[in-house]
Design an enzyme around this catalytic site. Structure first.
Site, PDB file in Angstrom:
ATOM      1  N   ASP A 280       0.830  -1.212   0.000  1.00  0.00           N
ATOM      2  CA  ASP A 280       0.000   0.000   0.000  1.00  0.00           C
ATOM      3  C   ASP A 280       0.859   1.255   0.000  1.00  0.00           C
ATOM      4  OD1 ASP A 280      -2.617   1.399   0.481  1.00  0.00           O
ATOM      5  OD2 ASP A 280      -1.549   2.017   2.281  1.00  0.00           O
ATOM      6  N   GLU A 322       1.145  -0.907  -5.125  1.00  0.00           N
ATOM      7  CA  GLU A 322       0.091   0.096  -5.316  1.00  0.00           C
ATOM      8  C   GLU A 322       0.786   1.450  -5.410  1.00  0.00           C
ATOM      9  OE1 GLU A 322      -3.058   3.094  -3.981  1.00  0.00           O
ATOM     10  OE2 GLU A 322      -1.590   2.345  -2.572  1.00  0.00           O
ATOM     11  N   HIS A 391     -11.510   0.525  -4.624  1.00  0.00           N
ATOM     12  CA  HIS A 391     -12.152   1.189  -3.475  1.00  0.00           C
ATOM     13  C   HIS A 391     -11.816   2.679  -3.433  1.00  0.00           C
ATOM     14  CE1 HIS A 391      -8.092   0.565  -2.194  1.00  0.00           C
ATOM     15  NE2 HIS A 391      -8.282   1.370  -1.179  1.00  0.00           N
TER      16      HIS A 391
END
Ligand code: GLC
Length: 635
Positions: A280, A322, A391
């Site tokens: 992340d 990501e 998301h």
């Protein structure tokens, strides 16, 4: 190539003394193989400390292996034989929040038949490790990496779920949030309590001098609800770096102990049976004054060192980066030059997502074509994670040069996209919400479900069957662009049913200031039943996607090692690419407009008779509105 030092061999051999002989041999072989990556990655970040540090980290990796359950050791060996498993055309990803999809981890296990029916082989469950109490950015503020959020279950439930999924051929992905921890994490608590070691885990400044100097070149991620990149903490008596929210404290990766903590966490999570870690916000890891503190070379060095740890301890594990960054920077996350294929295995293809939405709004394929054509090649052993929605919000990352190449301006086109998808542009049928408007940069990101952005809500409200049909076609085309581009396609929960925006998203007071929740609904299982009812939009999306994935899985040219090469636009409204694999050539044509489009036969470098794998027929020279053809070599 640096040789594995004797002291490391001796320490590893001693630690492995109780293990079966074949395991000892295999782990030592992996250590030898990955030592150079470990050492060079650590050297790039920590300089002269690297050799001693690498020996310490090798020890952690060996301990990680020792804790690895027998079934996962076997999986490691299987993956050695099948290293391109995540590149296979049969891979289809699905991403959701465990609680919003099913309730808790056990309930997710009960929903496996639903995923299997859709053809899913990879499941990304959004953050489920113990977060701080809400607000916690949907779990991206982790308080304890070794515990599962209480209402979702336990670490044992997680391990059990990975086994249930694996039995159905589904690999589980979890987030590894490594840029920041919750302000309530033990490391942060101990830093506040004055422990020097833990204070070093964070970037803490006594006054505004350094923060001001950094902020001169730092972009703001959440200008709306968390302006600035530093937060004052009275207990710390200092300014702490907080790129995202004030309660998400950036870790100081300049500190080798932080690396070691994460080396252990990688092994710990892999040993629960997780097969992919989503790294992340990885771009933000390394800070350098005078830069935007993203994509620094040390980020890639540290990732490849962490990957070396995984290769030694748990090689079934892959990494997914990501990094929502530009094309030239993105490829670095998969590795270039000497590091080709040795950083992350997968990386999100943000540009593809942006350009799919851009081409549908404009009804014009030229920008997508020229932007994707400029993309550097990725290493053949890696794969893009392709997606239409996730998301997060959509930021209109359209490059000025790409826009100029087709006679537009970057600024003008970005404004058009925000206006189109917020429904403000005349004639737009999209229903998106503006996220984090930044007057200083003109940035207006967009939240909204794929179906709402594609205009399905407006069409359904109008009661006009033709409009509904057109919106469904547009939505399916968007998914086909993602499925056919190559890589591991990821569906966002609800997109398989064309779910619209969640009207009640703001009722939860913890969500009310973050409109990304508009596209993070609870799974309406009663609606999901309609997937089997012909004539419903749910059925059209579900069966359209399922069929496309079944066809895709049968086409060798869809392997992620085969690049999609953009062809000259055969018509400004048509996206065309070619995938030239060793066993098959495939040409994909996509009509991004609401009108039928002609395509010239000579534009398709395939012999007669042409065969469309999607419909199983021989196509004509007119592409109906939003149609897609996957033309394959008949031989
Ligand atoms: C990633 C996540 C996003 C989150 C951010 C901070 O970008 O996708 O949802 O807000 O990281 O952790």
């Amino acid at each position: 190539m640096p040789e594995l030092p004797h002291n490391v061999v001796d320490a590893a051999s001693a630690a492995l003394a109780d293990e079966p002989e074949h395991d000892r041999v295999v782990v030592l072989a992996r250590l030898r193989r990955h030592w150079p990556d470990l050492l060079s990655g650590l050297r790039a970040a920590y300089g002269e400390q690297a050799p001693v540090l690498a020996a310490r980290v090798a020890g952690l990796a060996v301990e990680g292996f020792r804790a690895r359950p027998a079934d996962l050791r076997l999986l490691d060996l299987r993956r050695h034989v099948d290293p391109d498993w995540f590149q296979s055309p049969r891979m289809l990803g699905y991403a959701c929040y465990a609680d919003r999809f099913a309730g808790d981890l056990r309930a997710v296990g009960e929903k496996v038949p639903y995923l299997a029916e859709l053809g899913v082989t990879y499941l990304h469950l959004l953050p489920l490790l113990q977060p701080r109490p809400r607000p916690n950015d949907g779990g991206y503020a982790v308080q304890d990496y070794r515990a599962v959020r209480e209402d979702l279950g336990t670490i044992d439930d997680l391990a059990e779920l990975t086994r249930t999924l694996r039995a159905q051929g589904i690999s589980l992905t979890l987030d590894l949030v490594l840029n920041h921890v919750a302000a309530e994490h033990e490391w942060a608590r101990r830093a506040r309590a004055g422990e020097a070691r833990y204070r070093r885990y964070f970037h803490v400044f006594p006054d505004r001098a350094q923060p001001d100097a950094f902020e001169r070149s730092l972009p703001e991620v959440f200008p709306d609800f968390a302006p600035g990149s530093f937060s004052w903490d009275a207990e710390l008596d200092g300014w702490v770096w907080t790129t995202f929210n004030t309660w998400q404290w950036d870790l100081n990766w300049h500190e080798p102990d932080v690396f070691c903590e994460f080396a252990e966490l990688v092994c710990f999570l892999a040993n629960t049976g997780v097969e992919c870690l989503r790294l992340d916000a990885i771009a933000f890891l390394w800070k350098r004054l005078g830069t935007d503190c993203q994509n620094q070379p040390e980020v890639h060095a540290l990732t490849s060192a962490l990957r070396a740890v995984a290769r030694i301890a748990a090689p079934a594990l892959v990494f997914k980066a990501e990094a929502i960054v530009g094309p030239d920077q993105l490829v670095e996350y998969l590795g270039t030059g000497r590091h080709s294929g040795r950083v992350s295995d997968l990386a999100y293809h943000n540009s593809l997502m942006v350009h799919v939405w851009s081409s549908l709004a404009a009804g014009d394929a030229r920008l997508l074509t020229s932007a994707l054509r400029r993309f550097p090649d990725k290493p053949p052993t890696t794969a893009w994670a392709t997606y239409l929605r996730c998301h997060d919000d959509i930021g209109w990352a359209v490059d000025d040069r790409d826009a100029e190449a087709v006679g537009w301006t970057g600024e003008g086109h970005r404004r058009f996209l925000s206006d189109w998808y917020s429904g403000e542009f005349p004639g737009s049928d999209a229903h998106g919400l503006v996220f984090q408007e930044n007057p200083a940069t003109g940035d207006r990101r967009i939240s909204g479900s794929a179906a709402s952005l594609a205009g399905l809500g407006t069409a359904l409200d109008s009661g006009d069957d033709e409009a509904v049909d057109l919106a469904v076609r547009r939505l399916l085309l968007a998914h086909l662009l993602v499925l056919g581009f190559g890589g591991l396609p990821l569906l966002w929960m609800g997109d398989e049913l064309a779910l619209l925006n969640d009207r009640s998203w703001a009722d939860d007071p913890f969500h009310a200031d973050d409109n990304r929740w508009v596209h993070r609904p609870r799974m309406p299982w009663a609606v999901a039943e309609r997937r089997h009812v012909e004539g419903t939009v749910e059925h059209r999306l579900w069966s359209g996607l399922r069929h496309a994935q079944q066809v895709r899985a049968s086409l060798p040219a869809m392997h992620a090692a085969v690049p999609a090469r953009l062809l000259d636009p055969v018509n400004p409204g048509v996206v065309a690419w070619e995938r030239r694999g060793p066993d098959q050539v495939l040409v994909a044509l996509h009509n991004t407009t609401r009108e039928p489009q002609l395509w010239p036969r000579e534009a398709v470098p395939l012999p007669d008779p042409l065969h469309d794998a999607l419909s199983g027929t021989s196509p004509g020279l007119v592409l109906p509105p939003y149609a897609c053809l996957w033309l394959v070599d008949p031989s």
